[in-house]
Design a protein around this motif. Structure first.
Motif, short mmCIF file in Angstrom:
data_model
loop_
_atom_site.label_atom_id
_atom_site.label_comp_id
_atom_site.label_asym_id
_atom_site.label_seq_id
_atom_site.Cartn_x
_atom_site.Cartn_y
_atom_site.Cartn_z
N ALA A 20 -32.34 61.21 18.66
CA ALA A 20 -31.84 61.24 20.03
C ALA A 20 -32.20 62.60 20.62
O ALA A 20 -32.53 63.54 19.88
CB ALA A 20 -30.33 61.03 20.03
N PRO A 21 -32.14 62.74 21.95
CA PRO A 21 -32.41 64.06 22.55
C PRO A 21 -31.45 65.11 22.00
O PRO A 21 -30.27 64.85 21.79
CB PRO A 21 -32.17 63.83 24.04
N GLU A 22 -32.01 66.28 21.75
CA GLU A 22 -31.23 67.41 21.24
C GLU A 22 -30.82 68.31 22.39
O GLU A 22 -31.62 68.59 23.28
CB GLU A 22 -32.10 68.20 20.25
N LEU A 23 -29.60 68.78 22.36
CA LEU A 23 -29.15 69.80 23.31
C LEU A 23 -29.11 71.12 22.57
O LEU A 23 -28.67 71.19 21.42
CB LEU A 23 -27.76 69.47 23.85
N GLY A 24 -29.57 72.16 23.23
CA GLY A 24 -29.53 73.49 22.65
C GLY A 24 -29.11 74.49 23.71
O GLY A 24 -29.38 74.28 24.90
N TRP A 25 -28.46 75.56 23.31
CA TRP A 25 -28.00 76.56 24.27
C TRP A 25 -27.87 77.91 23.59
O TRP A 25 -27.74 78.00 22.38
CB TRP A 25 -26.66 76.15 24.90
N GLY A 26 -27.92 78.94 24.40
CA GLY A 26 -27.71 80.30 23.92
C GLY A 26 -27.47 81.22 25.10
O GLY A 26 -28.20 81.14 26.10
N VAL A 27 -26.48 82.06 24.99
CA VAL A 27 -26.11 82.99 26.07
C VAL A 27 -26.15 84.41 25.52
O VAL A 27 -25.67 84.66 24.41
CB VAL A 27 -24.71 82.62 26.63
N ALA A 28 -26.72 85.31 26.30
CA ALA A 28 -26.80 86.72 25.90
C ALA A 28 -25.42 87.27 25.59
O ALA A 28 -24.43 86.89 26.25
CB ALA A 28 -27.46 87.53 27.01
N GLU A 37 -31.04 57.25 26.65
CA GLU A 37 -30.53 57.23 25.28
C GLU A 37 -29.00 57.20 25.27
O GLU A 37 -28.36 57.85 26.10
CB GLU A 37 -31.03 58.44 24.49
N PRO A 38 -28.40 56.49 24.29
CA PRO A 38 -26.95 56.35 24.26
C PRO A 38 -26.19 57.57 23.75
O PRO A 38 -24.96 57.61 23.83
CB PRO A 38 -26.73 55.15 23.32
#
Length: 188
Positions: A93-101, A127-128
C-alpha cells in the motif's frame, strides 16, 4: 502542482530550490538518528532530492516540503511514497513518511502536516489503506502515527535494522486540523 495548506503550514512538492534546506536537515544527526543513524552528505541529499522530484513525475504524488506559511521557514517533509523497499513483508500500500527539523519538534507541526497529507491521500488515492515504518526507538513518531489512526501490524528487517510496520485504514480517525485546504493541480 499539488500544494496543501493548513492553518500554519504550506506543503509544496519537493523541488530543486529546497536543496539547501534539505542538506541542512539531513546533515543533522539529531534528525537522522532514528532514520539513517547518521547525517547525510550533500551528494546523498542530492540523490534523495532527485528521487523525490522523479517520484512526483512518475507517480503523481510524493514528498512535500513543509514550510511555515507566515515566515517561509523550512520545517521538514511529509509524503505519500512508493519506494519499493526491499524488506519482508513488503509494503502493499502507499507509504506515508514524515520528518520535522528538531527546531520545530514539539509544536504539533508534524501532526498538522501529516493530517493534511492523509486527507489528500484519502481523497485522491484509491487504495484502502496506507502504511508506514518506524524505528521501535522512535517513541515520538510512534505516538504521532497512533494519534492519526495508524496501528502496528508487524515487524521487518530494513537495511539491518528492525522496524515496526503500521497501517491505517482509508478514512480512519485523525484529529481535525482547522483551516486545512487542498489546492491541487496536475496529476494526482
Amino acid at each position: 502542482m499539488t500544494v496543501l495548506s493548513t492553518e500554519r503550514l504550506t506543503l509544496t512538492p519537493v523541488a530543486a530550490g529546497d536543496m539547501d534546506d534539505l542538506t541542512a536537515l539531513w546533515a543533522d544527526a539529531d534528525f537522522t538518528r532514528h532514520i539513517m543513524g547518521r547525517g547525510l552528505s550533500e551528494e546523498e541529499v542530492w540523490f534523495r532530492l532527485l528521487r523525490d522530484v522523479g517520484h512526483w513525475q512518475v507517480k503523481g504524488y510524493g514528498n512535500w516540503s513543509i514550510r511555515e506559511t507566515a515566515t517561509g521557514a523550512y520545517v521538514g517533509s511529509v509524503g505519500v511514497l512508493d519506494y519499493r523497499r526491499d524488506m519482508t513483508p513488503p509494503f502493499d500500500a502507499p507509504e506515508l513518511g514524515w520528518g520535522v527539523a528538531p527546531a520545530f519538534q514539539g509544536r504539533s507541526m508534524a501532526r498538522e502536516a501529516l493530517q493534511a497529507a492523509l486527507a489528500w491521500t484519502d481523497k485522491h488515492r484509491a487504495e484502502p489503506r496506507t502504511v508506514c515504518m518506524i524505528s521501535p526507538d522512535n517513541a515520538a513518531s510512534i505516538r504521532l502515527a497512533e494519534r492519526v489512526g495508524y496501528r502496528p501490524y508487524g515487524h521487518a528487517d530494513y537495511k539491518g535494522s528492525v522496524v515496526t510496520l503500521f497501517e491505517r485504514v482509508k478514512g480512519g480517525p485523525t484529529e481535525a486540523v482547522g483551516g486545512a485546504a487542498d489546492r491541487t493541480g496536475g496529476a494526482g
